[in-house]
Design an enzyme around this catalytic site. Structure first.
Site, PDB file in Angstrom:
ATOM      1  N   ARG A  24       2.073  -8.858  -2.283  1.00  0.00           N
ATOM      2  CA  ARG A  24       2.745  -7.612  -2.706  1.00  0.00           C
ATOM      3  C   ARG A  24       3.468  -7.781  -4.048  1.00  0.00           C
ATOM      4  O   ARG A  24       4.482  -7.131  -4.293  1.00  0.00           O
ATOM      5  CB  ARG A  24       3.746  -7.105  -1.659  1.00  0.00           C
ATOM      6  N   ARG A  28       7.169  -2.180  -4.925  1.00  0.00           N
ATOM      7  CA  ARG A  28       8.317  -1.306  -5.199  1.00  0.00           C
ATOM      8  C   ARG A  28       9.547  -2.021  -5.719  1.00  0.00           C
ATOM      9  O   ARG A  28      10.463  -1.372  -6.212  1.00  0.00           O
ATOM     10  CB  ARG A  28       8.673  -0.522  -3.921  1.00  0.00           C
ATOM     11  N   ARG A  37       3.568   4.497 -10.040  1.00  0.00           N
ATOM     12  CA  ARG A  37       3.262   5.215  -8.800  1.00  0.00           C
ATOM     13  C   ARG A  37       3.677   6.679  -8.924  1.00  0.00           C
ATOM     14  O   ARG A  37       2.954   7.581  -8.465  1.00  0.00           O
ATOM     15  CB  ARG A  37       3.953   4.581  -7.597  1.00  0.00           C
ATOM     16  N   ASP A  74      -5.496  -1.233  -0.598  1.00  0.00           N
ATOM     17  CA  ASP A  74      -4.868  -1.399   0.712  1.00  0.00           C
ATOM     18  C   ASP A  74      -5.927  -1.696   1.759  1.00  0.00           C
ATOM     19  O   ASP A  74      -7.078  -1.255   1.624  1.00  0.00           O
ATOM     20  CB  ASP A  74      -4.082  -0.146   1.105  1.00  0.00           C
ATOM     21  N   TYR A 151      -4.828  -0.694  13.597  1.00  0.00           N
ATOM     22  CA  TYR A 151      -4.402   0.565  12.967  1.00  0.00           C
ATOM     23  C   TYR A 151      -5.344   1.713  13.322  1.00  0.00           C
ATOM     24  O   TYR A 151      -4.915   2.855  13.488  1.00  0.00           O
ATOM     25  CB  TYR A 151      -4.323   0.401  11.441  1.00  0.00           C
TER      26      TYR A 151
HETATM   27  O1  CP3 Z   1      -0.482  -7.927  -2.239  1.00  0.00           O
HETATM   28  C1  CP3 Z   1      -0.664  -6.965  -3.024  1.00  0.00           C
HETATM   29  O2  CP3 Z   1       0.197  -6.557  -3.823  1.00  0.00           O
HETATM   30  C2  CP3 Z   1      -2.042  -6.333  -3.076  1.00  0.00           C
HETATM   31  C3  CP3 Z   1      -2.109  -4.996  -2.572  1.00  0.00           C
HETATM   32  C4  CP3 Z   1      -1.851  -4.824  -1.089  1.00  0.00           C
HETATM   33  C5  CP3 Z   1      -1.135  -3.732  -0.539  1.00  0.00           C
HETATM   34  N1  CP3 Z   1      -1.233  -3.781   0.805  1.00  0.00           N
HETATM   35  C6  CP3 Z   1      -0.433  -2.697  -1.322  1.00  0.00           C
HETATM   36  C7  CP3 Z   1       0.562  -1.852  -0.649  1.00  0.00           C
HETATM   37  C8  CP3 Z   1      -2.301  -5.584  -0.024  1.00  0.00           C
HETATM   38  C9  CP3 Z   1      -3.062  -6.911  -0.028  1.00  0.00           C
HETATM   39  C10 CP3 Z   1      -1.933  -4.909   1.172  1.00  0.00           C
HETATM   40  C11 CP3 Z   1      -2.290  -5.403   2.508  1.00  0.00           C
HETATM   41  C12 CP3 Z   1      -1.867  -4.630   3.679  1.00  0.00           C
HETATM   42  N2  CP3 Z   1      -1.726  -3.293   3.814  1.00  0.00           N
HETATM   43  C13 CP3 Z   1      -1.625  -5.233   4.934  1.00  0.00           C
HETATM   44  C14 CP3 Z   1      -1.788  -6.700   5.256  1.00  0.00           C
HETATM   45  C15 CP3 Z   1      -0.667  -7.532   4.751  1.00  0.00           C
HETATM   46  C16 CP3 Z   1       0.657  -7.247   5.418  1.00  0.00           C
HETATM   47  O3  CP3 Z   1       1.529  -6.697   4.727  1.00  0.00           O
HETATM   48  O4  CP3 Z   1       0.797  -7.574   6.607  1.00  0.00           O
HETATM   49  C17 CP3 Z   1      -1.258  -4.204   5.817  1.00  0.00           C
HETATM   50  C18 CP3 Z   1      -0.891  -4.369   7.272  1.00  0.00           C
HETATM   51  C19 CP3 Z   1      -1.341  -2.967   5.093  1.00  0.00           C
HETATM   52  C20 CP3 Z   1      -1.117  -1.606   5.597  1.00  0.00           C
HETATM   53  C21 CP3 Z   1       0.048  -0.968   4.930  1.00  0.00           C
HETATM   54  N3  CP3 Z   1       0.056  -0.539   3.616  1.00  0.00           N
HETATM   55  C22 CP3 Z   1       1.313  -0.717   5.481  1.00  0.00           C
HETATM   56  C23 CP3 Z   1       1.729  -1.061   6.896  1.00  0.00           C
HETATM   57  C24 CP3 Z   1       2.081  -0.122   4.483  1.00  0.00           C
HETATM   58  C25 CP3 Z   1       3.473   0.452   4.622  1.00  0.00           C
HETATM   59  C26 CP3 Z   1       4.492  -0.616   4.661  1.00  0.00           C
HETATM   60  C27 CP3 Z   1       5.161  -0.739   3.319  1.00  0.00           C
HETATM   61  O5  CP3 Z   1       5.294  -1.877   2.821  1.00  0.00           O
HETATM   62  O6  CP3 Z   1       5.545   0.311   2.805  1.00  0.00           O
HETATM   63  C28 CP3 Z   1       1.290  -0.062   3.314  1.00  0.00           C
HETATM   64  C29 CP3 Z   1       1.710   0.457   1.990  1.00  0.00           C
HETATM   65  C30 CP3 Z   1       1.523  -0.440   0.808  1.00  0.00           C
HETATM   66  N4  CP3 Z   1       0.429  -1.196   0.562  1.00  0.00           N
HETATM   67  C31 CP3 Z   1       2.425  -0.575  -0.281  1.00  0.00           C
HETATM   68  C32 CP3 Z   1       1.820  -1.443  -1.194  1.00  0.00           C
HETATM   69  C33 CP3 Z   1       2.354  -1.863  -2.543  1.00  0.00           C
HETATM   70  C34 CP3 Z   1       3.723   0.169  -0.442  1.00  0.00           C
HETATM   71  C35 CP3 Z   1       3.323   1.555  -0.806  1.00  0.00           C
HETATM   72  C36 CP3 Z   1       4.265   2.271  -1.714  1.00  0.00           C
HETATM   73  O7  CP3 Z   1       4.223   2.076  -2.954  1.00  0.00           O
HETATM   74  O8  CP3 Z   1       5.035   3.096  -1.191  1.00  0.00           O
END
Ligand code: CP3
Length: 342
Positions: A24, A28, A37, A74, A151
């Site tokens: 990540r 944010r 974003r 994602d 999911y």
């Molecule tokens: O690592 C990186 O920066 C690469 C991009 C990436 C994202 N999500 C961007 C993201 C990667 C590799 C993921 C993986 C992901 N997504 C996982 C597996 C890793 C983990 O965290 O366990 C899972 C379970 C998801 C599903 C997901 N996406 C969830 C549960 C959420 C909401 C939780 C949160 O952190 O807000 C997301 C949103 C998400 N994916 C964000 C980002 C940068 C935040 C979104 C935003 O900008 O509001």
């Protein structure tokens, strides 16, 4: 020009300073991410806009000079490409339409259809392959089938993955058919990312820890093994990082059983234990607690150095045990990098 440090570590080389990136890292906690974003409108529009997704991928590379960039996308885009509705509720997380019966599994799109939805992601990869500094490795990724299935069945994140476990208990054959479809889709999705320029791919199995015994073998280990075997037969030599988060003792032997080149460790695993039991089979990645990037201070520096030291006898890529959180202080990332690189 010598080979990129991450690729050397993935081949089993022990380096004097471990290469580093963060899960990540485009997120944010960075003001420039929040601005892009906002420009995109929302998170999914950002994922599907190749120019802006490439821009946020590059932001942490410009700011910190990480050794790898991870594609901005994602893990839930694949279920969307298989026909589910997907949206994000601000402050809560993802929501999807659900799959809970054999008939609903059968009604999903075939794996071959995914590129109709996911082609903008491949364009992001092509832009990054052109624009990244030559020393930076480009990592593509997907969710591992079990985590993606949790999911799809629940329609959202769940603390214990109970809906997926219930589907498995009620109709194991239908659940296995869902895992098979996701496995096939993941092979095609990661293959397309590799063809577009990804140099490494990572499989995120965030909920592997809730699978025990035979369920772990059937739904975490075996799909991972199948994906890695298929990718390596289509793209000989492509390195794969597997992240069976919270697998605990099952981390031992995971690389050998699946063919992964590197196992990513969460921060519930002791670095000393993993150095002895996991690193003996090859490269490991991890495993700083992301909480320390919020709190900072001496504890951050001491813990960073302790992890570098614990893994210093073998191949190691420094990373966090899970994604950096929005509350993290960007200056603490600089302190962590100084503690690693000296
Ligand atoms: O690592 C990186 O920066 C690469 C991009 C990436 C994202 N999500 C961007 C993201 C990667 C590799 C993921 C993986 C992901 N997504 C996982 C597996 C890793 C983990 O965290 O366990 C899972 C379970 C998801 C599903 C997901 N996406 C969830 C549960 C959420 C909401 C939780 C949160 O952190 O807000 C997301 C949103 C998400 N994916 C964000 C980002 C940068 C935040 C979104 C935003 O900008 O509001």
């Amino acid at each position: 020009m010598s080979e990129k440090t991450i690729l050397r570590a993935l081949k089993g080389e022990r380096l004097p300073v471990p290469p580093v990136w963060m899960m990540r890292q485009a997120g944010r906690y960075l003001p420039e991410y929040r601005a892009t974003r906002a420009q995109a409108g929302d998170f999914l529009s950002l994922c599907y806009n190749p120019d802006l997704a490439a821009e946020v991928t590059l932001q942490p590379i410009r700011r910190y000079g990480f050794d790898a960039a991870i594609l901005f996308a994602d893990i839930l885009l694949l279920p969307q490409a298989l026909g589910l509705d997907l949206w994000f509720v601000t402050g809560e997380g993802p929501r999807l339409s659900t799959v809970t019966t054999a008939a609903q599994v059968a009604a999903l799109k075939p794996a071959a259809a995914i590129h109709d939805t996911l082609s903008p992601i491949y364009e992001t990869v092509r832009i990054l392959a052109r624009e990244l500094p030559r020393e930076t490795t480009l990592i593509g990724f997907a969710g591992a089938p079990w985590t993606v299935a949790t999911y799809m069945v629940a329609g959202r994140g769940t603390p214990d993955q109970a809906p997926a476990h219930a589907f498995m208990a009620q109709d194991r054959a239908a659940f296995a058919a869902l895992i098979d479809l996701i496995t096939q889709g993941t092979i095609d999705y990661l293959s397309a990312q590799i063809e577009a320029g990804a140099e490494v791919v990572k499989l995120f199995d965030s909920w592997a820890g809730s699978l025990k015994g035979r369920d772990f073998d059937d739904f975490a280990l075996e799909p991972t093994r199948r994906i890695i075997a298929a990718l390596k037969s289509r793209h000989p030599g492509i390195p794969v990082i597997a992240f069976p988060r919270e697998a605990g003792p099952r981390y031992a032997g995971f690389a050998r059983a699946t063919g992964a080149d590197c196992v990513a460790l969460d921060n519930s695993v002791s670095a000393d234990w993993a150095a002895a039991e996991v690193q003996k089979d090859g490269c490991v990645q991890g495993n700083l607690n992301p909480r320390l990037l919020v709190s900072g201070g001496d504890e951050l520096v001491a813990e960073t150095r302790r992890i570098v030291q614990a893994f210093s006898q073998g191949p190691h890529i420094f990373n966090l045990g899970h994604g950096i959180t929005p509350e993290a202080d960007p200056d603490n990332v600089t302190r962590m990098l100084e503690a690693i690189r000296g």
